[in-house]
Design a protein around this motif. Sequence first.
Motif, short mmCIF file in Angstrom:
data_model
loop_
_atom_site.label_atom_id
_atom_site.label_comp_id
_atom_site.label_asym_id
_atom_site.label_seq_id
_atom_site.Cartn_x
_atom_site.Cartn_y
_atom_site.Cartn_z
N SER A 189 0.82 -1.22 0.00
CA SER A 189 0.00 0.00 0.00
C SER A 189 0.85 1.26 0.00
O SER A 189 0.38 2.34 -0.40
CB SER A 189 -0.93 0.00 1.22
OG SER A 189 -0.19 0.17 2.42
N ALA A 210 -2.97 -6.21 -6.22
CA ALA A 210 -4.07 -5.84 -5.33
C ALA A 210 -5.12 -6.94 -5.28
O ALA A 210 -5.62 -7.30 -4.20
CB ALA A 210 -4.70 -4.52 -5.79
N TYR A 229 -10.58 0.40 -5.03
CA TYR A 229 -9.38 0.37 -5.86
C TYR A 229 -9.73 0.70 -7.31
O TYR A 229 -9.04 1.49 -7.96
CB TYR A 229 -8.70 -1.00 -5.79
CG TYR A 229 -7.39 -1.04 -6.53
CD1 TYR A 229 -6.20 -0.72 -5.88
CD2 TYR A 229 -7.34 -1.36 -7.89
CE1 TYR A 229 -4.99 -0.72 -6.57
CE2 TYR A 229 -6.14 -1.35 -8.58
CZ TYR A 229 -4.97 -1.04 -7.91
OH TYR A 229 -3.78 -1.02 -8.61
N ASN A 277 -8.33 3.90 -9.47
CA ASN A 277 -7.30 3.57 -10.46
C ASN A 277 -7.84 3.18 -11.83
O ASN A 277 -7.09 2.69 -12.68
CB ASN A 277 -6.44 2.41 -9.92
CG ASN A 277 -5.77 2.75 -8.61
OD1 ASN A 277 -4.77 3.45 -8.56
ND2 ASN A 277 -6.34 2.25 -7.51
#
Length: 273
Positions: free
Chosen positions: A48, A62, A99, A103
């Motif tokens: 992280s 991830a 996430y 992203n």
Amino acid sequence: MRKIIYCLCGGVLVCIVGAAWSIFWIDGLLVSDLPGRYPLAAARLFWSMTPAIDRNADADRALKLSWLKASTDTNRKDGKQTSNIIDVLSSESLFIANYIKSNYLGMSDGMSTKAITQSLIYLNRIDLYQNFQESGFEKRSKELASRILRADPVTQENWHREMMIRSYMRGDHETYMKSRTNFSNRLNKHGKNVPADFQEGVLLFYDGILPCLAKKPDAAQVPLMKASKIFSSHRQLTTSFLLDNLNMLLLWRGRDSGTACNDYLSMVVSSGA
């Protein structure tokens, strides 16, 4: 002042070494592995803090970290309680959703499809404990349906398996048969290194476990007995299969359906021991 500088330099060095170790450690694991709780927590912490140079590689790590967390926590003895299972899967589904949100622009279409699919697996298994009521699964699965044909083989296989499980539990026979056929085709097409009889055993496993989940033990007996016979000839593959794809959640839930299903599923588990 000098001590503060030394401490800061030492902290930076620890982070750099930890980041390098975490990437090496994560990349060296399979998704079917069950790592220790503390190494996993340490790897996730250092990951992280590591800048994502390659967004797709970072996303893949991830997803692997999330899967390892969900798999190891739900496979532990203290993870069998319904509340613990739901908490873990809910937390990991939220982790993936956040996430993707943060992203998405840097991820390929294939990687974002893989991420959404993994999140849906968590939601689908949560619904095993909530009688498959309407949930976030429906909304997100509609988004994924138009993209799944462009996904990698493993993601397609995962998608069709989850749709097979869900449609059976919801009593949608037409979708179940279509999903089962698609799942079987993906197994046959992309599992070239897996013996054909083991692929048949996988299908028989789901043919038997789903009636157990639906509390129909009479329909479970024949496919589960056939599956256990096939699995006994492929013990290593069977062990990996049962630990993968959160199949242990299906086993535990199925064994709660009564003595008959518990006996049949015990045979399946012992065939991989």
